[in-house]
Design a protein around this motif. Structure first.
Motif, PDB file in Angstrom:
ATOM      1  N   THR A   1     -16.312   6.466  72.714  1.00 26.47           N
ATOM      2  CA  THR A   1     -16.238   7.928  72.733  1.00 26.47           C
ATOM      3  C   THR A   1     -17.347   8.524  71.863  1.00 26.47           C
ATOM      4  O   THR A   1     -17.961   7.829  71.043  1.00 26.47           O
ATOM      5  CB  THR A   1     -14.897   8.396  72.161  1.00 26.47           C
ATOM      6  OG1 THR A   1     -14.816   7.902  70.812  1.00 26.47           O
ATOM      7  CG2 THR A   1     -13.728   7.871  72.963  1.00 26.47           C
TER       8      THR A   1
ATOM      9  N   GLU B   1     -16.930  10.488  69.419  1.00 31.99           N
ATOM     10  CA  GLU B   1     -16.497  10.369  68.027  1.00 31.99           C
ATOM     11  C   GLU B   1     -16.823   8.970  67.475  1.00 31.99           C
ATOM     12  O   GLU B   1     -17.321   8.828  66.359  1.00 31.99           O
ATOM     13  CB  GLU B   1     -14.975  10.575  67.908  1.00 31.99           C
ATOM     14  CG  GLU B   1     -14.476  11.971  68.259  1.00 31.99           C
ATOM     15  CD  GLU B   1     -14.081  12.118  69.732  1.00 31.99           C
ATOM     16  OE1 GLU B   1     -14.761  11.552  70.624  1.00 31.99           O
ATOM     17  OE2 GLU B   1     -13.070  12.813  69.981  1.00 31.99           O
TER      18      GLU B   1
ATOM     19  N   GLU C   1     -22.720  16.323  73.276  1.00 34.22           N
ATOM     20  CA  GLU C   1     -22.728  15.642  74.578  1.00 34.22           C
ATOM     21  C   GLU C   1     -23.020  16.590  75.730  1.00 34.22           C
ATOM     22  O   GLU C   1     -23.509  16.178  76.771  1.00 34.22           O
ATOM     23  CB  GLU C   1     -21.419  14.882  74.806  1.00 34.22           C
ATOM     24  CG  GLU C   1     -20.193  15.759  74.917  1.00 34.22           C
ATOM     25  CD  GLU C   1     -18.927  14.962  75.229  1.00 34.22           C
ATOM     26  OE1 GLU C   1     -18.631  14.016  74.480  1.00 34.22           O
ATOM     27  OE2 GLU C   1     -18.233  15.291  76.205  1.00 34.22           O
ATOM     28  N   THR C   2     -22.674  17.870  75.573  1.00 37.00           N
ATOM     29  CA  THR C   2     -23.025  18.913  76.545  1.00 37.00           C
ATOM     30  C   THR C   2     -23.248  20.192  75.746  1.00 37.00           C
ATOM     31  O   THR C   2     -23.120  20.203  74.522  1.00 37.00           O
ATOM     32  CB  THR C   2     -21.894  19.192  77.568  1.00 37.00           C
ATOM     33  OG1 THR C   2     -20.810  19.851  76.901  1.00 37.00           O
ATOM     34  CG2 THR C   2     -21.394  17.925  78.233  1.00 37.00           C
ATOM     35  N   ASP C   3     -23.544  21.280  76.456  1.00 32.43           N
ATOM     36  CA  ASP C   3     -23.654  22.575  75.788  1.00 32.43           C
ATOM     37  C   ASP C   3     -22.294  23.091  75.329  1.00 32.43           C
ATOM     38  O   ASP C   3     -22.234  24.065  74.585  1.00 32.43           O
ATOM     39  CB  ASP C   3     -24.344  23.592  76.710  1.00 32.43           C
ATOM     40  CG  ASP C   3     -23.629  23.736  78.056  1.00 32.43           C
ATOM     41  OD1 ASP C   3     -23.175  22.719  78.621  1.00 32.43           O
ATOM     42  OD2 ASP C   3     -23.523  24.868  78.554  1.00 32.43           O
ATOM     43  N   LEU C   4     -21.221  22.429  75.724  1.00 29.26           N
ATOM     44  CA  LEU C   4     -19.872  22.905  75.410  1.00 29.26           C
ATOM     45  C   LEU C   4     -19.087  21.995  74.483  1.00 29.26           C
ATOM     46  O   LEU C   4     -17.970  22.354  74.090  1.00 29.26           O
ATOM     47  CB  LEU C   4     -19.059  23.055  76.706  1.00 29.26           C
ATOM     48  CG  LEU C   4     -19.580  24.015  77.760  1.00 29.26           C
ATOM     49  CD1 LEU C   4     -18.565  24.145  78.882  1.00 29.26           C
ATOM     50  CD2 LEU C   4     -19.902  25.378  77.184  1.00 29.26           C
ATOM     51  N   ALA C   5     -19.599  20.828  74.151  1.00 31.58           N
ATOM     52  CA  ALA C   5     -18.781  19.893  73.377  1.00 31.58           C
ATOM     53  C   ALA C   5     -19.647  18.993  72.508  1.00 31.58           C
ATOM     54  O   ALA C   5     -20.703  18.523  72.928  1.00 31.58           O
ATOM     55  CB  ALA C   5     -17.924  19.031  74.308  1.00 31.58           C
ATOM     56  N   ARG C   6     -19.161  18.763  71.287  1.00 32.16           N
ATOM     57  CA  ARG C   6     -19.853  17.873  70.361  1.00 32.16           C
ATOM     58  C   ARG C   6     -18.821  17.285  69.395  1.00 32.16           C
ATOM     59  O   ARG C   6     -17.710  17.799  69.270  1.00 32.16           O
ATOM     60  CB  ARG C   6     -20.936  18.617  69.597  1.00 32.16           C
ATOM     61  CG  ARG C   6     -20.456  19.853  68.871  1.00 32.16           C
ATOM     62  CD  ARG C   6     -21.632  20.539  68.166  1.00 32.16           C
ATOM     63  NE  ARG C   6     -21.169  21.706  67.437  1.00 32.16           N
ATOM     64  CZ  ARG C   6     -21.875  22.351  66.531  1.00 32.16           C
ATOM     65  NH1 ARG C   6     -23.096  21.969  66.253  1.00 32.16           N
ATOM     66  NH2 ARG C   6     -21.370  23.395  65.898  1.00 32.16           N
ATOM     67  N   ALA C   7     -19.210  16.207  68.734  1.00 30.96           N
ATOM     68  CA  ALA C   7     -18.330  15.565  67.759  1.00 30.96           C
ATOM     69  C   ALA C   7     -19.145  15.260  66.517  1.00 30.96           C
ATOM     70  O   ALA C   7     -20.382  15.270  66.551  1.00 30.96           O
ATOM     71  CB  ALA C   7     -17.739  14.281  68.338  1.00 30.96           C
TER      72      ALA C   7
ATOM     73  N   ARG D   1     -32.443  11.945  69.923  1.00 29.77           N
ATOM     74  CA  ARG D   1     -31.610  11.999  71.124  1.00 29.77           C
ATOM     75  C   ARG D   1     -31.631  10.638  71.812  1.00 29.77           C
ATOM     76  O   ARG D   1     -32.535   9.831  71.567  1.00 29.77           O
ATOM     77  CB  ARG D   1     -32.105  13.073  72.088  1.00 29.77           C
ATOM     78  CG  ARG D   1     -33.503  12.805  72.611  1.00 29.77           C
ATOM     79  CD  ARG D   1     -34.302  14.037  72.867  1.00 29.77           C
ATOM     80  NE  ARG D   1     -34.434  14.866  71.706  1.00 29.77           N
ATOM     81  CZ  ARG D   1     -35.292  14.658  70.696  1.00 29.77           C
ATOM     82  NH1 ARG D   1     -36.093  13.601  70.696  1.00 29.77           N
ATOM     83  NH2 ARG D   1     -35.350  15.458  69.660  1.00 29.77           N
TER      84      ARG D   1
ATOM     85  N   GLY E   1     -22.505   8.804  82.286  1.00 29.99           N
ATOM     86  CA  GLY E   1     -23.520   8.741  81.244  1.00 29.99           C
ATOM     87  C   GLY E   1     -23.599  10.028  80.469  1.00 29.99           C
ATOM     88  O   GLY E   1     -22.844  10.983  80.728  1.00 29.99           O
ATOM     89  N   ALA E   2     -24.498  10.031  79.499  1.00 29.49           N
ATOM     90  CA  ALA E   2     -24.647  11.219  78.657  1.00 29.49           C
ATOM     91  C   ALA E   2     -26.011  11.215  77.988  1.00 29.49           C
ATOM     92  O   ALA E   2     -26.575  10.155  77.706  1.00 29.49           O
ATOM     93  CB  ALA E   2     -23.567  11.253  77.569  1.00 29.49           C
ATOM     94  N   THR E   3     -26.514  12.413  77.761  1.00 29.16           N
ATOM     95  CA  THR E   3     -27.569  12.630  76.783  1.00 29.16           C
ATOM     96  C   THR E   3     -26.868  13.026  75.495  1.00 29.16           C
ATOM     97  O   THR E   3     -26.122  14.017  75.481  1.00 29.16           O
ATOM     98  CB  THR E   3     -28.481  13.791  77.211  1.00 29.16           C
ATOM     99  OG1 THR E   3     -29.013  13.514  78.504  1.00 29.16           O
ATOM    100  CG2 THR E   3     -29.599  13.989  76.199  1.00 29.16           C
TER     101      THR E   3
ATOM    102  N   MET F   1     -30.261   8.652  75.779  1.00 21.60           N
ATOM    103  CA  MET F   1     -29.660   8.785  77.111  1.00 21.60           C
ATOM    104  C   MET F   1     -29.018   7.448  77.458  1.00 21.60           C
ATOM    105  O   MET F   1     -29.726   6.438  77.579  1.00 21.60           O
ATOM    106  CB  MET F   1     -30.743   9.153  78.128  1.00 21.60           C
ATOM    107  CG  MET F   1     -31.442  10.466  77.777  1.00 21.60           C
ATOM    108  SD  MET F   1     -32.832  10.869  78.897  1.00 21.60           S
ATOM    109  CE  MET F   1     -31.914  11.550  80.284  1.00 21.60           C
TER     110      MET F   1
ATOM    111  N   VAL G   1     -27.594  14.470  71.933  1.00 21.53           N
ATOM    112  CA  VAL G   1     -28.499  15.025  70.927  1.00 21.53           C
ATOM    113  C   VAL G   1     -27.855  14.726  69.580  1.00 21.53           C
ATOM    114  O   VAL G   1     -26.696  15.094  69.354  1.00 21.53           O
ATOM    115  CB  VAL G   1     -28.723  16.525  71.131  1.00 21.53           C
ATOM    116  CG1 VAL G   1     -29.570  17.101  70.005  1.00 21.53           C
ATOM    117  CG2 VAL G   1     -29.396  16.770  72.482  1.00 21.53           C
TER     118      VAL G   1
END
Lengths: 134, 134, 134, 134, 134, 134
Positions: free
Chosen positions: F83, F85, F120-126, F9, F29-31, F11, F33
Motif C-alpha cells: 500500500t 502507507e 498517488e493521485t491528485d486526490l490521495a496521498r499518505a 518520483r 500501477g501508480a506514479t 512509476m 510523487v
C-alpha cells in the motif's frame, strides 16, 4: 508567438436559474482563480509582451467590482446566466478594452490576442481566447 | 474561442516492449491525471461550452474500463505501444465518439475541437488535440 | 505516525455579517477544496491507515448537504459566522462521528487524529486538527 | 496534433536596467520553472512525439550553463534585457537547435513546433512558441 | 488546533559563500513562495484564527524590504549564509514580532504558534515552526 | 523546528491481493510523487537542516531500485501488501538508514525526524513520520 500570463482571484455568489444546471440553480458561490494571458508576435523595445506589473494592476481593477459580490444582484449581469464561460468573456472584454485604451502602456494597444481562464475547482475550468482588435 | 476543461484520473500497469524505452520496457505503471478540454466558437443557449457534469460523467465512463488494469492484458491494446501520447489519442477518440453520439447533450454534437492531456508525473505530460468531426 | 489524506470540494454562498470582515460581510461565495487527513500510529492488518475509498465516500457524503447551498439559509449554521476555520471544525466533527460510528470500517474507530484543511483561494487556507476520541 | 511537455528549473540572478522595470532594475533573482512542449502531427514508429528521457536530458543540458549564474555577467546576454520572455526565446532557440541536430533522436528533426514556458512566480509566467524549422 | 495559512512571494539574489554549497556559492537568485501558517487552540469571537486580510498585509510588509534585492548587500544579512532555512527563521521572527505588537489585531497577540515555509523550486522547500511567545 | 523537504518520483506496477482493496486487487500501477522532509531543532554551522543536493541524491538512490518495476516481483516485498502507507514506511527506513550512516553528511546523523509523503493521485496521498534514531 510570445505570451505573458498573470493571476488573480475573486470570491462571488451567484445562481444559474435554468433547469439545465441541476443543483447549480441554487444560490451558491465560487472562488475563481483568474489567469490572463497576453500574446504578441514580437517583443517590445524592453523585451516584454506587456509590463507584468501593469497587467496585474489592470486585472486587479477588472475583478474588484465583482469580488465579494452576489452576481445575481449586479445590474451588468441582469438576465444573464453567469456561467464560468460567460465570465471568461466578460473579463476578456474588460481587459481588451483596457489594453486598447492604453491602460497596459502604449505597447498594450498592439497586442495580438488575449486568453482568460477561470478555474472554478481543482477539477474544472473554462477559458475564452480571442483577438484584441476592436 | 471558448473552452471548458475537466479532470479525472486512472491508475494502470503496462510495459513498453521496445528497446527505445530503456527501463520502461519493464512492466511498471502510472497514475494518469487526465484533463479533457472542449472547444466551441460560440456558447450554447445556456451560456456553456458543454455541461460540466455531463463532461465529467463521460470522462469517468471513458476511463472506467482502464482503471486498475494492466493495459498489456486488454484486447483493445494488443500489439500496441501504450505510450502516454497513444493513450491521449485513445481517450480522445472515445470522448469524440461520445460527443457525436449525443452523450454530452445535443450541443455536444457541435463542439469544434477536443484536447486530451495525460500527466504521468510532475515533470512530464502529453496531449492530443483535434477536431471532433468524424 | 502514518497518515492518509483525501480530497473533495464544494461550492457555496455565504456572508460574514460582522464589521470585522470588511467586504466579506457581503453575500459572496467560495470554492472550498477540502483535504481530510487521517492519522494512525500503526497500520491495520491490510497495511492501511483507512480504506481510501471509504474515506472518499464519507467525505463526499459529508459535503453533499453543503454543496451548491447558501450557508446563510441552512438551519445548522443559524447565528454562526461560517468562516473557513469554523467550517473546518464543522467538517471535522462530522468525519470524526463517521469514523467512530464505523462508517470508515471497523479500523476507523481506532484512528488517533483527523485534520481537515479547507483551501479558499490559491493564497489562503485554514485547518483544524484534533483527536478523534469522543 | 500531439505534444509532450517536460519540466526542469534554474535559479539565477539578474537585473533589468531600464526604468520601465521599476524595482526590478535592481540586481535580484528568480527561480524559473521551465516547461518545454514538443509538437508533432503524427506519432513516430514508437508511438511517441519525442523520447521523454532525451527531452529531459536536452533540457537539462540547455539550462546547465545558466543555473546558479548571474545572467548580467554572462557574455551571451551582454547588452540584453533578460526578461522572462527573452529567456523563453533563448531556451527555445537552443532546444530547437538540439532537435535539428539530432540530439533528440532522429525523429526530433521532424518535430513541427516547440513551446517554452518559464514560470517566475506562482502569479506570472511567459512563453514562446514557434516552428522548429530553421 | 486551528490554523490559517497565507501566501506571498519575493524574488531575490544572493550567494552562499561556503564550499559546502558547491555551485550555489555563485551569485544566483530565487523566487521564494512564502507561506505563513498561524496556529490557535480556540477561535476568536469572530470564529477566526487571525484576520486573513491583516495576515496578508503583515506578510507583504515583511517581505517588501527583501523583494528585488541582492541579500548579500543588505546590512541585516552581513556575514550570514542566507539559506532558505535561515530566511524562514528571519521571516518567522518578523511575523512573530508583528503578532506580539498587535499588527495582526488584538487577537494576534494570543496566537500559539507560527510556521513559515519558503518554497525555492518545485522540488525543494524549507520551513521553521515555533511558538510565538517571546 | 526547522525542516527541508525534497521531491522525486517513481512509476511502478503492483497489486493489492486482499478483498479489502476491491478493484485494486488487480495488477495496476501508480506514479508516486515522493516528498521527504528532514527535521532539525537547530541549524548546522552552514545554516542548513541538511544539504539539499545530498538529500536529493539519497532520495534518488533510494527510489532507483523501485522505479519501472513490478513491486509484486521484488523479493523485498514478497508477501507484503505494498500500500501507499507501507511504501512510505519502506522509503522512510531507507532514508533514515542513509542519514545514520552519514550519506547525508555528518550533520545528517543528528537529524531529529523524517517524514515521507507519497502522493498517488491528485486526490490521495499518505505519509509516515518518525524519529530518525535507531
Amino acid at each position: 508567438m510570445f505570451s505573458v500570463e498573470v493571476r488573480n482571484r475573486m470570491m462571488i455568489a451567484h445562481s444559474l436559474p435554468d433547469p439545465f444546471f441541476g443543483p447549480a440553480q441554487n444560490l451558491h458561490g465560487a472562488t475563481f482563480v483568474v489567469d490572463v494571458a497576453f500574446f504578441r508576435e514580437e517583443l517590445t523595445e524592453q523585451n516584454v509582451v506587456v509590463d507584468i506589473g501593469a497587467a496585474l494592476d489592470v486585472l486587479g481593477k477588472t475583478l474588484a467590482p465583482l469580488g465579494y459580490q452576489n452576481l445575481d444582484a449586479l445590474p451588468q449581469f441582469k438576465g444573464q446566466l453567469t456561467t464560468t464561460e460567460f465570465l471568461c468573456k466578460y473579463v476578456f472584454d474588460r481587459i481588451a478594452d483596457a489594453a486598447r485604451s492604453g491602460a497596459l502602456g502604449g505597447d498594450g494597444k498592439t497586442l495580438s490576442r488575449i486568453r482568460v481562464t477561470l478555474s472554478e475547482t481543482d477539477l474544472a475550468r473554462a477559458s475564452y481566447e480571442g483577438p484584441i482588435g476592436g
